[in-house]
Scaffold this active site. Structure first.
Site, PDB file in Angstrom:
ATOM      1  CE  LYS A   1      -7.468  55.333   1.831  1.00  8.62           C
ATOM      2  NZ  LYS A   1      -8.652  54.592   1.859  1.00  8.62           N
TER       3      LYS A   1
ATOM      4  NE  ARG B   1     -11.098  57.721  -0.621  1.00  3.16           N
ATOM      5  CZ  ARG B   1     -11.248  58.841  -1.317  1.00  3.16           C
ATOM      6  NH1 ARG B   1     -11.067  60.042  -0.804  1.00  3.16           N
ATOM      7  NH2 ARG B   1     -11.740  58.981  -2.560  1.00  3.16           N
TER       8      ARG B   1
ATOM      9  N   GLY C   1     -11.293  47.526   0.269  1.00  2.00           N
ATOM     10  CA  GLY C   1     -12.506  47.136  -0.030  1.00  2.00           C
ATOM     11  C   GLY C   1     -13.416  46.609   1.197  1.00  2.00           C
TER      12      GLY C   1
ATOM     13  CG  MET D   1     -13.226  48.600   7.080  1.00  8.16           C
ATOM     14  SD  MET D   1     -12.063  49.243   8.543  1.00  8.16           S
ATOM     15  CE  MET D   1     -10.407  49.382   7.520  1.00  8.16           C
TER      16      MET D   1
ATOM     17  NE  ARG E   1      -4.376  50.247  -1.387  1.00  8.21           N
ATOM     18  CZ  ARG E   1      -5.754  49.975  -1.094  1.00  8.21           C
ATOM     19  NH1 ARG E   1      -5.965  50.197  -0.032  1.00  8.21           N
ATOM     20  NH2 ARG E   1      -6.227  49.634  -2.039  1.00  8.21           N
TER      21      ARG E   1
ATOM     22  CG  HIS F   1     -14.725  43.900  -4.132  1.00  7.19           C
ATOM     23  ND1 HIS F   1     -15.039  42.769  -4.343  1.00  7.19           N
ATOM     24  CD2 HIS F   1     -14.250  44.285  -2.881  1.00  7.19           C
ATOM     25  CE1 HIS F   1     -15.037  42.272  -2.891  1.00  7.19           C
ATOM     26  NE2 HIS F   1     -14.690  43.049  -2.196  1.00  7.19           N
TER      27      HIS F   1
ATOM     28  CB  SER G   1      11.181  14.755  17.044  1.00 10.13           C
ATOM     29  OG  SER G   1      10.241  15.440  16.016  1.00 10.13           O
TER      30      SER G   1
ATOM     31  CB  CYS H   1       7.842  15.944  13.570  1.00 10.50           C
ATOM     32  SG  CYS H   1       7.263  14.934  14.908  1.00 10.50           S
TER      33      CYS H   1
ATOM     34  CE1 TYR I   1      13.253  17.844  13.135  1.00  9.44           C
ATOM     35  CE2 TYR I   1      15.414  17.794  14.408  1.00  9.44           C
ATOM     36  CZ  TYR I   1      13.956  17.163  14.106  1.00  9.44           C
ATOM     37  OH  TYR I   1      13.934  16.403  14.619  1.00  9.44           O
TER      38      TYR I   1
END
Length: 909
Positions: free
Chosen positions: A28, A99, A108, A110, A372, A491, A799, A866, A886
């Site tokens: 902000k 704020r 929402g 804080m 934002r 909200h 693996s 895996c 992978y």
């Protein structure tokens, strides 16, 4: 400590900070500074840095005030000079807002306080200066209410109770015979301020603070304190935001949307945050302040004509009634709307992302309070990224990076079946605040949603008049959220979209009774525990449970996956044990099967009987008879997998679990088995006892089974090789990888490889043909990792089975960790659940070491993972950095892993 700059000012198109200083000024504060620098009208103010939040928790309130006082006093003078007002002045009092603003958006979570500086003297001065005493007293009322809540802890006593200030407001409205807050007179508001102060005195034992400086320090410290409130801690955990980041505090001169019919406040998005449609949208309220819009206490109106018409159609309101009662901002204040529209275009083009903006119109003049990058659903995230790519706003790499891997999960959730929807009974229609399909039993309180999930495993539908930040945990545990009040920027709507949770808001016909725990709507009475279904895409609410189907993943999603594949280095395979799972994985773009668990095939139909015959056999000959029955079944299973994968690798893990998992453990089931198999009960009971182990996870399982009963490995190898040869004969190539599990010593694998090679050679001789295949191992025993150079002499691929590797490395049982994990997370002993997010410093180091050692022996050694970590985004990124080839995960996590692999390659950490 004294020479550190802690406060950064902004105003009048100048700023000490800028948009790149998010870590210090929070999102902000950084964006307020940047908007000033690019000429956007922003009320002047200053930002206290995130570092002060850290100091607040290290040194306490008094020390922080002492450190801040000189800089804050200079910064307040800066606002005074730009506004020609004075903080605490008796004739021209400066009022400010306070704020929060962390570097990551936490809508929402804080606290915010408006109209700070108001007291009995200031209210009269404001009334005299503006000639609008009602506005002055309304602002005073709001300040006492917000300060009492945030700083003084004026909360409901129990979950059935309403906000104590709202109770007083409702009593005042009832006394005056009015329905809206805006209908209260100046005298009514004076009575409310007195009632609010009396309530504060009664509950806290202290008078409401009148000195503006006392108010300011109380508010600043309360915002720092809200960084560690329960909902903020939970939100950070959900979104992997580190607690050490802290929050900044922004203090700004107040601009007022509640000065009369020429003033307003609103929230808007440069694109639709629910669907991604490229349409400016948002909501506003005439004669209101910002919290009114997001709190959902008044249902706001739409900003654009198009949005207003869509809203009216959804609410079954005629065009004539819409224009008369619910006109858009575009119609009510066309000049202001035109300026707002130009600003949102400017901001989106400047920041090259969808913008969430807050604004106030004070007596016809537009002020921007915040911008934002907007929170959005998974569907909107993909559409916005691909649209902006097509529009030339961003490039391919940015489009891929814009799509968070975890949010792709939302797109894989079921949607309502079209046939079922046609026959569903609509009981009410609200606003389609967050898309998706949700069905479940009704609950009215957030903690009950948690209890239902914990007790039954079923997610409930949370029904509230309006939600508040305190409901966050229950919203997370719910299948969906339904509210009677609030609009598309309330909200409930904003938080639900951020979570990817289905939400219908503003269903005003709902009459919700918290004490009776019932809903009355359109002749229906719904009690707690009754089932309803929510359609977050249309706003419809249905009676009972409505059937669902799998989501459609074509269009932009498919194009995004193509881009992910283009930039990924790491391949993504799937864990699949059946052709159906393999088909799903292949459709999601899996490039092979990284784990086929053969034991899962044994539990289907009559197969378990043959497995039990093998287990109960008295000797090898008896076992071979039973295995001969399993051979054609296994062969058929593997043929199905090889056909689906069309030449992509298929890694088949040989039998892993201990044999006791295949036999019943209770006498009743054992007697039934004895009868079914025609053997004495005593023989079954004796065999079960013989197979039982004190610690089966470390017992007779994995390669140990294959080495003590080589006939099992022989049967499985023959089934795999014959299946691949059969499929190839049908014109479909096969890529066979046979994997020995739970190896801790290279000799174990040598024995298994000898059996595999011997059996394969027998098949080749019988058929006078041969195929290529590879033999590798799962690295899941720590000793295997540290002796990987020896194991690689035998193994052609590794693996990493990170489920067991995590258990053995940390010494935590995956089945029992829940008993102490919450405490460990709370105390900071563990940062995450190590079975969900890979432990990089422990397990991760073993993986890296094993890869390096294995490739020192076998340069082209193929390495993959895996375990469950194969589909978790941060773990996938680690696998990229560790040099794996992978990852393999469950079919529905394949898209998430593909996007995470691309992210890792593009960020190049």
């Amino acid at each position: 400590m004294a020479d550190v700059k802690r406060v950064y000012t902004f105003g009048n198109k100048a700023a000490e900070g800028n948009g790149k200083m998010r870590e210090l000024l929070g999102g902000k504060g950084a964006n307020l500074a940047e908007m000033n620098l690019i000429g956007i009208p922003v009320p002047p103010g200053f930002t206290i840095t995130t570092e002060v939040c850290t100091e607040y928790y290290a040194h306490g309130k008094d020390k922080v005030i002492e450190l801040l006082r000189p800089e804050v006093e200079r910064a307040v003078k800066h606002i005074e000079q730009l506004t020609n007002m004075r903080f605490g002045d008796k004739t021209m009092p400066l009022l400010v807002s306070v704020r929060s603003g962390a570097r990551a958006s936490m809508p929402g979570m804080m606290d915010t306080i408006l109209n700070l500086g108001m007291n009995d003297v200031a209210v009269e001065a404001v009334a005299k200066r503006t000639g609008n005493p009602r506005f002055a007293w309304d602002s005073y009322r709001r300040f006492v209410q917000m300060y009492g809540d945030v700083v003084l802890g004026m909360k409901p006593q129990t979950k059935e109770d309403h906000d104590p200030f709202e109770v007083l407001i409702e009593e005042q409205k009832a006394k005056r015979g009015v329905k809206q807050d805006t209908e209260l007179t100046t005298d009514d508001l004076k009575e409310l301020v007195a009632a609010f102060k009396a309530a504060v005195k009664k509950q806290t034992g202290e008078d409401f603070p009148a000195d503006p400086w006392d108010q300011l320090w109380g508010a600043v410290c309360a915002v720092f304190g809200s960084w560690m409130n329960e909902r903020a801690i939970l939100y950070r955990k959900l979104n992997n935001i580190p607690a050490e980041w802290g929050t900044a505090v922004s203090v700004q001169a107040m601009v007022f949307g509640n000065m009369g019919e020429n003033s307003a406040t609103g929230v808007a998005f440069s694109r639709d945050a629910a669907t991604g449609e490229n349409i400016f949208n948002g909501e506003y309220l005439i004669n209101a302040q910002g919290e009114d819009v997001v709190a959902g206490i008044r249902t706001p109106q739409q900003i654009t004509v198009e949005g207003s018409k869509r809203w009216a159609k959804a609410q079954n309101i005629s065009e004539e009634e819409r224009r008369a009662k619910y006109p858009s901002l575009e119609e009510v204040m066309p000049a202001v709307y035109k300026e707002l529209d130009e600003i949102q275009h400017h901001l989106e083009k400047y920041f090259t992302d969808m913008q969430d903006i807050e604004f106030t119109i004070q007596d016809g003049k537009l002020w921007m309070l915040q911008c934002r990058n907007g929170k959005r659903t998974g569907a909107a995230m993909v559409k916005i990224a691909m649209d902006m790519l097509r529009e030339g706003l961003i490039d391919e790499k940015t489009a891929v990076l814009r799509c968070e891997p975890a949010k792709l999960d939302e797109l894989l959730h079921p949607v309502f079946d079209k046939t079922a929807i046609k026959h569903a009974e609509v009981i009410v229609k609200g606003l389609p605040a967050s898309p998706g399909a949700a069905t479940g039993p009704v609950v009215f309180f957030a903690d009950d949603a948690e209890k239902v999930l914990a007790k039954t495993g079923q997610k409930a539908v949370l029904v509230r008049i309006e939600t508040s930040p305190e409901d966050l945990k229950g919203m997370l545990d719910a299948a969906g959220i339904l509210t009677a009040r609030g609009g598309m920027t309330s909200h409930a709507a904003v938080v639900a979209r951020g979570m990817g949770k289905c939400c219908v808001s503003g269903a005003g016909e709902l009459k919700i009774d918290y004490k009776a725990r019932t809903i009355e709507v359109n002749g229906y009475t719904i009690k707690e525990g009754d089932w309803i279904s929510l359609n977050g895409s249309t706003g419809e609410v249905y009676l009972g449970q409505v059937a669902t189907r799998d989501a459609d993943l074509s269009g932009d999603f498919g194009k995004l996956m193509e881009l992910a594949g283009k930039y990924s280095v790491l391949k993504v395979r799937a864990n699949a044990d059946s052709p159906k799972d393999a088909e799903q994985a292949f459709a999601f773009g899996a490039e092979g099967i990284g784990l086929c668990r053969t034991e899962h095939m044994f539990f289907e139909g009559d197969r378990i009987k043959a497995v039990r015959e093998m287990i109960l056999a008295d000797d090898e000959a008896g076992r071979r008879v039973a295995l001969a029955k399993l051979l054609p079944i296994q062969r058929g299973d593997f043929e199905g997998l090889f056909k689906v994968m069309k030449g992509y690798p298929v890694t088949v893990r040989l039998l892993d679990p201990p044999l006791h998992e295949f036999v019943p453990h209770f006498e009743k089931e054992q007697r039934e088995l004895a009868k079914e198999m025609g053997v004495p009960f005593e023989k079954i009971a004796a065999k079960v006892e013989e197979l039982s182990e004190v610690n089966p996870m470390l017992g007779h399982r994995g390669c140990r089974l294959g080495n003590t009963y080589p006939e099992i490995t022989e049967m499985q190898t023959r089934a795999i090789i014959e299946a691949a040869m059969n499929v190839r004969a049908a014109g479909i190539p096969g890529h066979v990888e046979i994997m020995g599990p739970l190896v801790g010593n290279h000799k174990e694998l040598r024995y298994q490889k000898n059996i595999i090679d011997r059996t394969a050679d027998e098949v080749f001789a019988e058929r006078n043909d041969k195929i290529d295949y590879m033999v590798g191992t799962m690295i899941e025993v720590p000793r295997a990792a540290v002796t990987a150079n020896q194991i690689a002499e035998v193994a052609e691929f590794f693996s990493f089975g990170t489920n067991d590797l995590t258990q053995m490395t940390l010494g935590f049982s995956r089945d029992d960790i829940a008993k102490f994990l919450p405490v460990y997370l709370e105390k900071g002993i563990l940062k995450n659940d190590p079975f969900q997010i890979l432990d990089r410093n422990g397990v991760g180091q073993l993986v890296r070491e094993a890869v390096l050692k294995g490739r020192s022996t076998r340069l082209q050694l193929k390495c993959g993972i895996c375990g469950e970590h194969g589909g978790e985004p941060s773990s996938v990124e680690f696998c990229h950095y560790a040099g794996l080839n992978y990852v393999s995960c469950s079919p529905f996590r394949v898209p998430i892993a593909r996007r995470a692999a691309a992210h890792a390659a593009l960020t190049g950490k």
